[in-house]
Scaffold this active site. Structure first.
Site, mmCIF file in Angstrom:
data_model
loop_
_atom_site.group_PDB
_atom_site.id
_atom_site.type_symbol
_atom_site.label_atom_id
_atom_site.label_comp_id
_atom_site.label_asym_id
_atom_site.label_seq_id
_atom_site.Cartn_x
_atom_site.Cartn_y
_atom_site.Cartn_z
ATOM 1 N N LEU A 126 0.839 -1.199 0.000
ATOM 2 C CA LEU A 126 0.000 0.000 0.000
ATOM 3 C C LEU A 126 0.877 1.254 0.000
ATOM 4 O O LEU A 126 0.712 2.149 -0.845
ATOM 5 C CB LEU A 126 -0.911 -0.015 1.244
ATOM 6 C CG LEU A 126 -1.801 1.200 1.474
ATOM 7 C CD1 LEU A 126 -2.860 1.322 0.374
ATOM 8 C CD2 LEU A 126 -2.505 1.110 2.847
ATOM 9 N N GLY A 130 5.778 8.552 -1.937
ATOM 10 C CA GLY A 130 5.160 9.872 -1.793
ATOM 11 C C GLY A 130 4.080 9.945 -0.737
ATOM 12 O O GLY A 130 3.503 11.018 -0.523
ATOM 13 N N SER A 133 0.783 7.888 5.347
ATOM 14 C CA SER A 133 -0.450 8.176 6.098
ATOM 15 C C SER A 133 -1.608 8.521 5.160
ATOM 16 O O SER A 133 -2.736 8.085 5.357
ATOM 17 C CB SER A 133 -0.209 9.348 7.064
ATOM 18 O OG SER A 133 0.634 8.943 8.114
ATOM 19 N N ILE A 158 7.822 -2.010 2.300
ATOM 20 C CA ILE A 158 6.927 -3.168 2.268
ATOM 21 C C ILE A 158 7.561 -4.350 3.007
ATOM 22 O O ILE A 158 8.640 -4.819 2.631
ATOM 23 C CB ILE A 158 6.601 -3.571 0.802
ATOM 24 C CG1 ILE A 158 6.008 -2.373 0.040
ATOM 25 C CG2 ILE A 158 5.680 -4.789 0.775
ATOM 26 C CD1 ILE A 158 4.768 -1.752 0.654
ATOM 27 N N ARG A 244 -4.631 -3.908 12.838
ATOM 28 C CA ARG A 244 -4.128 -3.044 13.921
ATOM 29 C C ARG A 244 -4.308 -3.712 15.289
ATOM 30 O O ARG A 244 -3.569 -3.428 16.227
ATOM 31 C CB ARG A 244 -4.820 -1.679 13.872
ATOM 32 C CG ARG A 244 -4.245 -0.833 12.742
ATOM 33 C CD ARG A 244 -5.003 0.447 12.480
ATOM 34 N NE ARG A 244 -4.439 1.119 11.316
ATOM 35 C CZ ARG A 244 -5.126 1.899 10.482
ATOM 36 N NH1 ARG A 244 -6.413 2.114 10.690
ATOM 37 N NH2 ARG A 244 -4.535 2.463 9.457
ATOM 38 N N GLN A 280 12.786 4.451 45.458
ATOM 39 C CA GLN A 280 11.355 4.671 45.211
ATOM 40 C C GLN A 280 11.090 5.068 43.752
ATOM 41 O O GLN A 280 10.085 4.668 43.169
ATOM 42 C CB GLN A 280 10.825 5.750 46.150
ATOM 43 C CG GLN A 280 9.298 5.803 46.118
ATOM 44 C CD GLN A 280 8.747 6.853 47.057
ATOM 45 O OE1 GLN A 280 9.174 8.003 47.039
ATOM 46 N NE2 GLN A 280 7.799 6.470 47.870
ATOM 47 N N GLY A 341 24.642 2.994 30.917
ATOM 48 C CA GLY A 341 25.530 2.789 29.766
ATOM 49 C C GLY A 341 25.393 1.417 29.136
ATOM 50 O O GLY A 341 25.460 1.271 27.913
ATOM 51 N N GLU A 364 1.552 0.641 10.172
ATOM 52 C CA GLU A 364 0.113 0.318 10.261
ATOM 53 C C GLU A 364 -0.716 1.468 10.834
ATOM 54 O O GLU A 364 -1.649 1.257 11.607
ATOM 55 C CB GLU A 364 -0.103 -0.980 11.042
ATOM 56 C CG GLU A 364 0.417 -2.155 10.256
ATOM 57 C CD GLU A 364 -0.503 -3.352 10.206
ATOM 58 O OE1 GLU A 364 -1.695 -3.234 10.527
ATOM 59 O OE2 GLU A 364 -0.011 -4.411 9.805
ATOM 60 N N GLU A 368 -0.540 9.449 15.161
ATOM 61 C CA GLU A 368 -1.358 10.596 14.748
ATOM 62 C C GLU A 368 -2.595 10.101 13.990
ATOM 63 O O GLU A 368 -3.719 10.578 14.218
ATOM 64 C CB GLU A 368 -0.532 11.544 13.871
ATOM 65 C CG GLU A 368 0.587 12.277 14.608
ATOM 66 C CD GLU A 368 1.783 11.393 15.000
ATOM 67 O OE1 GLU A 368 1.959 10.321 14.378
ATOM 68 O OE2 GLU A 368 2.528 11.757 15.921
#
Ligand code: CAA
Length: 381
Positions: A126, A130, A133, A158, A244, A280, A341, A364, A368
Site C-alpha cells: 500500500l 510519496g 499516512s 513493504i 491493527r 522509590q 551505559g 500500520e 497521529e
C-alpha cells in the site's frame, strides 16, 4: 496479567506458544538482529504449530480460531522475537487475510494452503514513496489493457517484499477520484516487470524483510482484481482495521519483554549501597510500566473480542494500537534508562528492544492517524 479474561483454551494456547517461543525464538533473536536474515526457520516452526493458519478457514488449510486467540499467540511471539512477529503479521493478518476476504474461491484454494505452510510468503503493498499516512493519494496506476490491468509505480517500506510470492497491491485507475479510484490486485512472483529490492539500514526489526516493490508494465488478468473496481481503498482499510489489533498485540509483547528485562536488572544492579529496585523512583517507574502494559493488553483484548463478536471495533482497534505502541516505546526507553551505559550497547536486550519498538508508533497507521480515527468516531464522522 488478566488471566481471568482468557478461556481455558486461550490459556493453553498462550502457555504452549510461550513455551515454544522460549525454546525456539528467544535463543535466535539476538543473532537474527546482529546478522539479519529472513527468519525462515522461525516462520516454518510457527507453521509447524499451526499458528500461520490462525483465523484462516480450515477449508483452505487454516486452523480457524478467533482474533482473540490470534492476539494471545502474537503477544508471545513478539515477546520472544519482534522481527519474527512483524513478518508473521504482514504475512497472515495483511496478505493472507486480504485473500481470505476478497479473493475468488479458485485463488483461495490455490494460494492459501501453501501460505499457511509458509511455502509461499505474502506482502501487502500500500505505502508509496510519496505517501504513507495519506494512503488515498497513492500514485501506482492500473490501466485497463488486453482483458486485464497494467500496473506501473513503486511501493516502499513493504514488509516481506523481497521474499514474497503473493503480493496484494493497491493501485489507482484515476488519481482525481482518490479513494474511489483505487482497486486491489493480486500479483504473483514471476510476473514480468515485477522488481523487488531490499531496503538496508533499518533501525530495528532487522531480520524482517523490508523492501521496495517496482511495477514496470506488470500485466495482471482481470480475475486478479480482488473485489470490485474502485473498492480497493475500503478493502485496505477493512484489512488494516483488523490488523491493527494484531499489531497492538505485538506492541504488548514487546512492552512485556522490556518490562521483564527492566524488572530483572533493577533487582540485581547495585548503586549507592542498595539495589536499584530499592529506590522509590525505580518502584514508581516499574508500577507505571506494569500499569500501562496491562491497560494496553486489556484494550487489545477488548478490540479482538468486539471483532470476534461482529460488533463495531474500529475505534477500539485504534485505541489499542495507539496505546500499546506508545507503551512499548516508553517501556523500552525506561528499560534502557535503568541499564544506564549498558543499555546503550548490544548485546543488552534493552538496546535491541528499544530499536525494535521505535517503528511501532509509525507502521500500520502512525499514532497521529490512530488519534484521527478515534476522534472521527467520537465526532460521528
Ligand atoms: N474502514 C472502512 N472504510 C473506511 C475506513 C475504515 N476504517 N476508513 C475510511 N473508509 C472509507 C470511507 O468510508 C470512505 O468511503 P465513502 O466515501 O464511500 O464513505 C473512503 O474509505 C475514504 O475515506 P476517508 O475520506 O476517510 O479517507 P482519508 O483519505 O481521509 O483517509 C485514513 C483515511 C484513516 C487517514 C487512511 O488513509 C489511513 O488509515 N491511513 C494510514 C495508512 C496506513 O495505516 N498504512 C499502513 C501501511 S501497512 C503497514 O504499515 C504494514 C507494515 O509494514 C507492518
Amino acid at each position: 496479567m488478566a488471566d481471568i479474561l482468557l478461556s481455558e483454551e486461550e490459556r493453553l494456547l498462550r502457555n504452549s506458544v510461550r513455551e515454544f517461543a522460549e525454546r525456539e525464538l528467544v535463543p535466535r533473536a539476538g543473532e537474527l538482529d546482529a546478522h539479519p536474515q529472513f527468519p525462515w526457520e522461525n516462520m516454518r516452526a510457527l507453521a509447524g504449530l499451526g499458528l500461520t493458519g490462525l483465523t484462516i478457514d480450515p477449508k483452505y488449510g487454516g486452523s480457524g480460531g478467533t482474533t482473540k486467540a490470534l492476539v494471545v499467540a502474537i503477544e508471545e511471539i513478539a515477546r520472544a522475537c519482534a522481527a519474527t512477529s512483524v513478518t508473521y503479521i504482514a504475512h497472515l493478518s495483511l496478505a493472507m487475510q486480504t485473500l481470505h476476504r476478497f479473493a475468488t474461491e479458485e485463488q483461495k484454494a490455490r494460494l492459501l494452503p501453501s501460505m499457511v505452510r509458509v511455502e509461499r510468503v505474502g506482502a501487502f503493498c500500500l505505502t508509496e514513496p510519496g505517501g504513507g499516512s495519506d494512503a488515498a493519494s497513492l500514485q501506482t496506476t492500473a490501466t485497463w489493457r488486453d482483458g486485464g490491468y497494467v500496473l506501473n509505480g513503486t511501493k516502499t517500506f513493504i514488509t516481506n517484499a523481497t521474499v514474497a510470492d503473493v503480493l496484494v497491491v493497491f493501485a489507482t485507475h484515476d488519481r482525481t477520484k482518490r479513494a474511489k479510484g483505487i482497486s486491489c490486485f493480486l500479483v504473483e512472483r514471476g510476473a514480468r516487470g515485477l522488481i523487488t529490492t531490499p531496503l538496508h539500514g533499518k533501525m530495528g526489526m532487522r531480520a524482517s524483510d523490508t523492501g521496495t516493490v517496482h511495477f514496470e508494465e506488470v500485466w495482471v488478468p482481470e480475475g486478479n482484481r480482488l473485489g470490485p473496481e474502485g473498492q480497493g481503498f475500503k478493502e485496505a482499510m477493512l484489512i488494516l482495521d483488523a490488523s491493527r489489533i494484531a499489531i497492538a498485540a505485538q506492541c504488548v509483547g514487546i512492552a512485556q519483554s522490556a518490562f521483564e528485562v527492566a524488572l530483572s536488572y533493577v533487582q540485581q544492579r547495585q548503586a549507592f549501597g542498595q539495589r536499584l529496585a530499592d529506590f522509590q523512583h525505580t518502584q514508581f517507574t516499574l508500577a507505571e510500566m506494569a500499569t500501562r502494559l496491562e491497560a494496553s493488553r486489556l484494550l487489545t483484548w477488548q478490540a479482538a473480542m468486539l471483532y470476534d463478536a461482529g460488533q463495531p471495533f474500529i475505534k477500539e482497534a485504534s485505541m489499542a494500537k495507539w496505546m500499546a505502541s506508545e507503551t512499548a516505546v516508553w517501556c523500552a526507553d525506561r528499560a534502557v534508562q535503568f541499564h544506564g551505559g549498558y543499555g546503550y550497547f548490544s548485546p543488552a536486550a534493552a538496546e535491541r528492544l528499544y530499536r525494535d519498538a521505535r517503528v511501532l508508533t509509525i507502521y500500520e497507521g502512525t499514532s497521529e492517524i490512530q488519534r484521527l480515527i478515534i476522534a472521527r468516531h467520537l465526532l460521528g464522522r
